[in-house]
Design an enzyme around this catalytic site. Structure first.
Site, short mmCIF file in Angstrom:
data_model
loop_
_atom_site.label_atom_id
_atom_site.label_comp_id
_atom_site.label_asym_id
_atom_site.label_seq_id
_atom_site.Cartn_x
_atom_site.Cartn_y
_atom_site.Cartn_z
N GLY A 166 1.64 13.01 4.60
CA GLY A 166 0.83 13.61 5.67
C GLY A 166 -0.41 12.79 5.93
N SER A 205 5.91 8.05 2.58
CA SER A 205 4.83 8.06 3.56
C SER A 205 3.46 8.07 2.88
CB SER A 205 5.03 9.26 4.50
OG SER A 205 4.16 9.15 5.59
N TYR A 206 2.61 9.06 3.20
CA TYR A 206 1.29 9.08 2.56
C TYR A 206 1.39 9.38 1.06
CZ TYR A 206 -3.73 9.35 2.07
OH TYR A 206 -5.01 9.09 1.68
N ASP A 241 11.52 2.36 11.22
CA ASP A 241 10.28 3.16 11.23
C ASP A 241 9.15 2.30 11.79
OD1 ASP A 241 8.15 4.86 10.68
OD2 ASP A 241 8.09 4.32 8.54
N HIS A 244 11.68 6.67 9.14
CA HIS A 244 10.62 6.97 8.19
C HIS A 244 11.12 7.81 7.01
CE1 HIS A 244 6.39 7.25 7.17
NE2 HIS A 244 6.43 8.56 7.12
#
Length: 453
Positions: free
Chosen positions: A83, A179-180, A376, A428
């Site tokens: 996120g 991701s994050y 991505d 992603h």
């Protein structure tokens, strides 16, 4: 939360005489609404308090390996989504690697044939407090969440969770995410590794980590992302030149006004695509294309969304689902969401680079794998390659194609202390777009073997 706090009862289990914490028994999920019958594996979910004073409690969902595959002999893998502010239940569990996916009706579930839970026991954590069902009784916590507190709370969660599930205490343990979580996973790994050295702390049998399309190093992520946009024909030559000059590549936490203007131009040039998966059709709702041009990664919106997470928003807000999951017991004053805007928008601290942590954990001999879906445009393969290159690791096995049923599944390179894998045609969320290839990748990671060549 030690043995004195948690009363221990012996329950009849597959192994007669095994002792389980009573709270573990009450966390057992009998059945989720709409799930297929007789699934053959155990599930648990509930809350673990990570800060008594502030009233912070994190929600988890444990999915064990099917009984036929001997869950007691399988490792434990903690999965984290990024996120920041996005739910591991919404993404990792419900649309990527968990045992069930949600049908478009938002009411029924179907089995995921490539669930990672057939290879390992999976522990999904909604983190930090304020994300999903995880909550805090101190509202200021929502506006002060950041990398440091998230890692500390996740470590406290693990220590307390192992007290509730002592049968996992000595199990091989891995941390994975995307991701994050490219920040969360190495930071939590570092804390576990360092605290394991302390005399006072419980030993967690930590073996390594796995991250996908991971935010890693601001400088290299910026360079690699703009290059990906340009080489994939998403932006003009002039905008590419402008981005390279105006965006100062990770020297500060917030991009300059000139950089923001250049990014706005880039967004207009890219048009109505799904940046998380550039060759697939976006969900036919303009909301899915909303990009929040602020914060740390200005081109990164809060969640990948070609409609699948709509279904989870319906499903996990149903009262009977929450009851089955032992969730939302305190009746949080807001609906369950896939991502928390407050937590994400007010993120407090985010170091510019994870590379120093990589160096420390590579030197410690932990197993580290990094993978990247190559369609991505948010945290693209070029960004990851620049970041890994900056580590200056010697190569053990040079770049090679790996195969699934005679077709190239992607490419891989093995460095001293780190394995890098690409997954061709994946966006992603690699396990969402290429579930079978992601499953092969996960199996290779657990067995510490090269991908099939």
């Amino acid at each position: 939360m030690g043995q004195s706090v948690v009363s221990v009862v012996c329950v009849l289990s597959l192994i007669v005489g095994t002792c389980f914490a009573s709270s573990q028994v009450s966390d057992r999920i009998t059945e989720l609404p709409g799930q297929p019958k007789n699934v053959g594996f155990a599930q648990y979910s509930g809350y673990v308090t990570v800060n008594e004073q502030a009233g912070r409690a994190l929600f988890y969902w444990l999915v064990e390996t099917p009984a036929s595959r001997k869950p007691e002999s399988r490792p434990l893998v903690l999965w984290l989504n990024g996120g920041p502010g996005c739910s591991s239940v919404a993404y990792g569990a419900a649309e990527e690697i968990g045992p069930f996916h949600i049908r478009p009706d938002g009411k029924t579930l179907y089995l995921n044939p490539y669930a990672w839970s057939s290879l390992a026991n999976l522990l999904f954590l909604e983190s930090p407090a304020g994300v999903g069902f995880s909550y805090t009784n101190t509202s200021s916590d929502l506006y002060t969440a950041g990398d440091k507190k998230t890692a500390e709370d996740a470590y406290t969660f693990l220590v307390n969770w192992f007290e509730r599930f002592p049968q996992y205490k000595h199990r091989d343990f891995y941390i994975a995410g995307e991701s994050y979580a490219g920040h969360y996973v190495p930071q939590l790994s570092q804390i576990v590794y360092q605290r394991n050295k302390g005399v006072q702390n419980p030993i967690i049998n930590f073996k390594g980590f796995l991250v996908g399309n991971a935010v890693t190093d601001d400088y290299h992520d910026y360079v690699g992302t703009f290059e990906y946009w340009w080489t994939h024909g998403l932006i003009s030559d002039s905008t590419y030149r402008l981005l390279r000059v105006a965006c100062d590549f990770g020297s500060s936490q917030h991009p300059s006004l000139e950089c923001m203007k250049a990014l706005n131009v880039a967004v207009l040039e890219q048009g109505k695509i799904d940046p998380y998966s550039i060759y697939t059709r976006p969900c036919n709702n303009t909301q899915s294309l909303k990009r929040e041009l602020k914060g740390h990664y200005p081109w990164m919106s809060r969640a990948y969304d070609p409609c699948t997470d709509r279904y989870s928003e319906v499903y996990f807000n149903r009262p009977e689902v929450q009851k089955a999951l032992h969730a939302n017991l305190t009746r949080i004053s807001y609906p369950w969401k896939t991502c928390s805007d407050i937590v994400g928008n007010y993120w407090a601290d985010s170091p510019l680079s994870m590379l120093p942590i990589y160096q420390e954990l590579i030197a410690a001999g932990l197993r580290i794998w990094v993978y990247s879906g190559d369609t991505d445009a948010v945290v693209p393969v070029t960004a990851t390659r620049y970041s890994i290159d900056a580590l200056k690791l010697p190569t053990i096995t040079n770049w090679y194609p790996w195969y699934d049923n005679g077709k190239v599944g992607g490419w891989s390179q093995v460095y001293k202390g780190l394995t890098f894998v690409t997954v061709t045609g994946a966006g992603h969320e690699v396990p969402l777009h290429r579930p079978r290839q992601a499953f092969i990748l996960f199996k290779s990671f657990l067995e510490n073997k090269p991908l099939p060549s």
